[in-house]
Design an enzyme around this catalytic site. Structure first.
Site, PDB file in Angstrom:
ATOM      1  N   ARG A 157      15.085  18.874  16.726  1.00 36.91           N
ATOM      2  CA  ARG A 157      14.621  17.770  15.871  1.00 36.91           C
ATOM      3  C   ARG A 157      15.502  16.566  16.115  1.00 36.91           C
ATOM      4  O   ARG A 157      16.730  16.706  16.239  1.00 36.91           O
ATOM      5  CB  ARG A 157      14.763  18.152  14.391  1.00 36.91           C
ATOM      6  CG  ARG A 157      13.946  19.329  13.950  1.00 36.91           C
ATOM      7  CD  ARG A 157      14.500  19.889  12.649  1.00 36.91           C
ATOM      8  NE  ARG A 157      15.856  20.416  12.824  1.00 36.91           N
ATOM      9  CZ  ARG A 157      16.675  20.747  11.832  1.00 36.91           C
ATOM     10  NH1 ARG A 157      16.296  20.594  10.573  1.00 36.91           N
ATOM     11  NH2 ARG A 157      17.881  21.220  12.069  1.00 36.91           N
ATOM     12  N   CYS A 169       6.618  13.249  18.883  1.00 41.42           N
ATOM     13  CA  CYS A 169       6.189  14.631  19.109  1.00 41.42           C
ATOM     14  C   CYS A 169       4.954  15.046  18.329  1.00 41.42           C
ATOM     15  O   CYS A 169       3.914  15.309  18.926  1.00 41.42           O
ATOM     16  CB  CYS A 169       7.339  15.585  18.802  1.00 41.42           C
ATOM     17  SG  CYS A 169       8.672  15.446  19.985  1.00 41.42           S
TER      18      CYS A 169
HETATM   19  C1  UDX Z   1       9.450  17.640  15.596  1.00 46.68           C
HETATM   20  C2  UDX Z   1       9.664  19.129  15.347  1.00 46.68           C
HETATM   21  O1  UDX Z   1      10.167  19.333  14.025  1.00 46.68           O
HETATM   22  C3  UDX Z   1      10.607  19.685  16.376  1.00 46.68           C
HETATM   23  O2  UDX Z   1      10.789  21.093  16.177  1.00 46.68           O
HETATM   24  C4  UDX Z   1      10.038  19.427  17.754  1.00 46.68           C
HETATM   25  O3  UDX Z   1      10.909  19.891  18.754  1.00 46.68           O
HETATM   26  C5  UDX Z   1       9.776  17.928  17.954  1.00 46.68           C
HETATM   27  O4  UDX Z   1       8.954  17.442  16.904  1.00 46.68           O
HETATM   28  P1  UDX Z   1      10.865  15.420  15.104  1.00 46.68           P
HETATM   29  O5  UDX Z   1       9.790  14.654  15.811  1.00 46.68           O
HETATM   30  O6  UDX Z   1      12.288  15.103  15.388  1.00 46.68           O
HETATM   31  O7  UDX Z   1      10.693  16.976  15.421  1.00 46.68           O
HETATM   32  O8  UDX Z   1      10.602  15.192  13.562  1.00 46.68           O
HETATM   33  P2  UDX Z   1      10.409  16.067  12.230  1.00 46.68           P
HETATM   34  O9  UDX Z   1      11.698  16.272  11.558  1.00 46.68           O
HETATM   35  O10 UDX Z   1       9.567  17.252  12.508  1.00 46.68           O
HETATM   36  O11 UDX Z   1       9.567  15.010  11.353  1.00 46.68           O
HETATM   37  C6  UDX Z   1       8.316  14.520  11.816  1.00 46.68           C
HETATM   38  C7  UDX Z   1       7.726  13.526  10.862  1.00 46.68           C
HETATM   39  O12 UDX Z   1       7.254  14.186   9.690  1.00 46.68           O
HETATM   40  C8  UDX Z   1       8.657  12.416  10.371  1.00 46.68           C
HETATM   41  O13 UDX Z   1       7.946  11.190  10.433  1.00 46.68           O
HETATM   42  C9  UDX Z   1       8.955  12.812   8.942  1.00 46.68           C
HETATM   43  O14 UDX Z   1       9.240  11.699   8.141  1.00 46.68           O
HETATM   44  C10 UDX Z   1       7.658  13.488   8.534  1.00 46.68           C
HETATM   45  N1  UDX Z   1       7.800  14.444   7.435  1.00 46.68           N
HETATM   46  C11 UDX Z   1       8.594  15.543   7.578  1.00 46.68           C
HETATM   47  C12 UDX Z   1       7.097  14.255   6.249  1.00 46.68           C
HETATM   48  O15 UDX Z   1       6.363  13.275   6.097  1.00 46.68           O
HETATM   49  N2  UDX Z   1       7.222  15.173   5.241  1.00 46.68           N
HETATM   50  C13 UDX Z   1       8.001  16.277   5.351  1.00 46.68           C
HETATM   51  O16 UDX Z   1       8.039  17.057   4.399  1.00 46.68           O
HETATM   52  C14 UDX Z   1       8.715  16.463   6.551  1.00 46.68           C
END
Ligand code: UDX
Length: 447
Positions: A162, A271
């Site tokens: 992440r 992602c």
């Molecule tokens: C993601 C996956 O989690 C990771 O395992 C993979 O390797 C790459 O994609 P990342 O893109 O770093 O990682 O972000 P992540 O922490 O998953 O958050 C994604 C999005 O979801 C963010 O915009 C975050 O704000 C949003 N989010 C997350 C929500 O809106 N609500 C939540 O409860 C959690």
């Protein structure tokens, strides 16, 4: 003799993987085709903001005082082939322009550039997120192009890091997935990951298609969880419920769990959005599109959140137009602890309001340069307080700790109107209301 490792592609994934491999004690050679990236990394500088990564890099990059010297960089594929026993391919697979499918050109180019130099036994390990079936095809490319032929083998080892936790996730992954075709490949991967394996990290051995699918399935599940709670937020708004309480209550069921149930303006980044789209596209090619039609709904719930945030802001400002209104936007990155603004819901909302005539001023702790580059016509402020000065409404769109620690009373002194809209359900409503603010959040009662 200790294994020598190369990392092809030194973006987010590759730079972190290379530094982590050096930290685990291996000699590492990283390669990229972009000269500026290589020059930065050679100086021990990271091209993005990622907590702890620069320190880890400086601890190992050769030529930096006090470093282990185990990590070097090059642009030369022949040198990489000569150096490494194991070659990790970490290049990116973005969404194709105008299509859902993912763009495999960087992966294909990496394999095509490396293979002709492989004159002896080697293991090539794919880490990029790719459509199912790619590894099988790439294995044939490798043996076809490599002078060493069948002595060159492929393994698929998806990466789950992440942003914001990249170093931690790479050094202490919650699982290691190894798509392999031989005992030799499994043995080599177990050697590479001996340290995390000794700490108890599960090692899941699969075939190629399963390894590729684990990654897209995991990201689809996470996207589904977020869109599920955002759909509940829509129903809460309509029926007068509180989605934050609802998430807390269902999260106590450990089959459901509390994580990834934060309602708000939804997911973005490099992602989740592109991975669910590429997954749908690939399923379509395979004749399994029906299985993933639900992801279309997940995507559209998610994209709808951005528009709803704009409408909520319009309503808070009196319901008609944004003309003559000053809006402070706190947050530009797609998530906190990152400077990444790719497909950022926060910038999307800021941009929509700006395009409708609102005077938008953005502040973000780390994402300002990237935001400015992507959206040069928005206003930018050096601090949160400066962004809020004179604003008719304050939008909280990325949940940085800095924003939770703001003093609502002090901000109230500089704002034109005390109206705050929490697009991430992360501020403390009672603290803001106590300081005289009208606090509105997505999926929550108005007072
Ligand atoms: C993601 C996956 O989690 C990771 O395992 C993979 O390797 C790459 O994609 P990342 O893109 O770093 O990682 O972000 P992540 O922490 O998953 O958050 C994604 C999005 O979801 C963010 O915009 C975050 O704000 C949003 N989010 C997350 C929500 O809106 N609500 C939540 O409860 C959690």
């Amino acid at each position: 003799m200790a294994l020598k490792i190369t990392v092809i592609g030194t973006g987010y994934l590759g730079a972190t993987h290379a530094a982590a491999m050096a930290e685990l004690g291996f000699e590492v050679l990283g390669l990229d085709v972009v000269p500026e990236k290589i020059e930065m990394l050679q100086r021990g500088e990271v091209p993005m903001y990622e907590p702890g990564l620069e320190e880890l890099l400086r601890k190992h990059v050769a030529g930096i005082e006090g470093s282990s010297g185990r990590l070097r960089f090059t642009m030369d594929f022949a040198e990489v082939a000569e150096f490494g026993d194991i070659h990790f391919v970490c290049v990116n697979t973005p969404q194709k322009h105008g299509e859902y499918a993912c763009d495999m050109s960087y992966v294909d180019a990496a394999f095509a550039s490396l293979a002709p130099h492989l004159t002896g036994p080697a293991l090539v390990v794919g880490k990029s997120t790719v459509p199912v079936g790619s590894a099988d095809r790439l294995a044939r490319t490798l043996t076809g192009l490599a002078p060493a032929g069948e002595d060159v083998e492929l393994a698929w080892n998806p990466e789950f890091l992440r942003e914001g936790f990249a170093v931690q996730d790479t050094l202490h992954p919650d699982r290691i997935v190894a798509g392999i075709r031989s005992e030799r490949a499994e043995k080599l991967l177990r050697e590479v990951y001996a340290t995390p394996l000794s700490e108890g990290t599960p090692f899941v051995v699969t075939d190629f298609p399963t390894a590729e699918l684990v990654k897209t399935a995991a990201n689809s599940f996470l996207a589904t969880k977020i869109s599920f709670i955002n759909a509940m937020a829509e129903v809460c708004e309509a029926g007068g419920g509180d989605v934050v309480k609802l998430a807390e209550a269902i999260g106590h069921d450990d089959r459901i769990g509390k994580k990834f149930l934060r309602a708000g303006i939804g997911f973005g980044g490099g992602c989740l959005p592109k991975d669910i789209r590429a997954f749908m596209a690939r399923a379509g090619e395979l004749g399994a599109d029906q299985a993933l039609t639900f992801l279309r709904e997940i995507d559209s719930i998610n994209m709808r959140r951005r528009g709803q945030m704009v409408e909520m802001t319009r309503e808070a400002l009196g319901g008609s137009s944004f003309l003559g209104k000053r809006i402070a936007v706190l947050g530009a990155t797609f998530k906190p602890d990152s400077d990444d603004v790719r497909d950022s819901p926060a910038l999307n909302v800021a941009g929509q309001i700006h395009l409708q005539g609102g005077q938008v001023t953005v502040y973000d702790p780390k994402g300002m340069d990237n935001a400015r580059r992507l959206f040069p016509t928005l206003g930018y402020a050096e601090t949160a307080v400066d962004a809020v000065r004179g604003a008719h409404a304050v939008l909280h769109l990325t949940e940085w700790r800095e924003f939770r620690e703001l003093d609502p009373a002090a901000l109230g002194e500089v704002a034109a109107d005390r109206v705050v809209l929490d697009g991430r359900n992360a501020l403390d409503p009672s603290a803001w209301r106590a300081a005289g603010w009208t606090y509105r959040a997505m999926g929550r009662p108005t007072a």
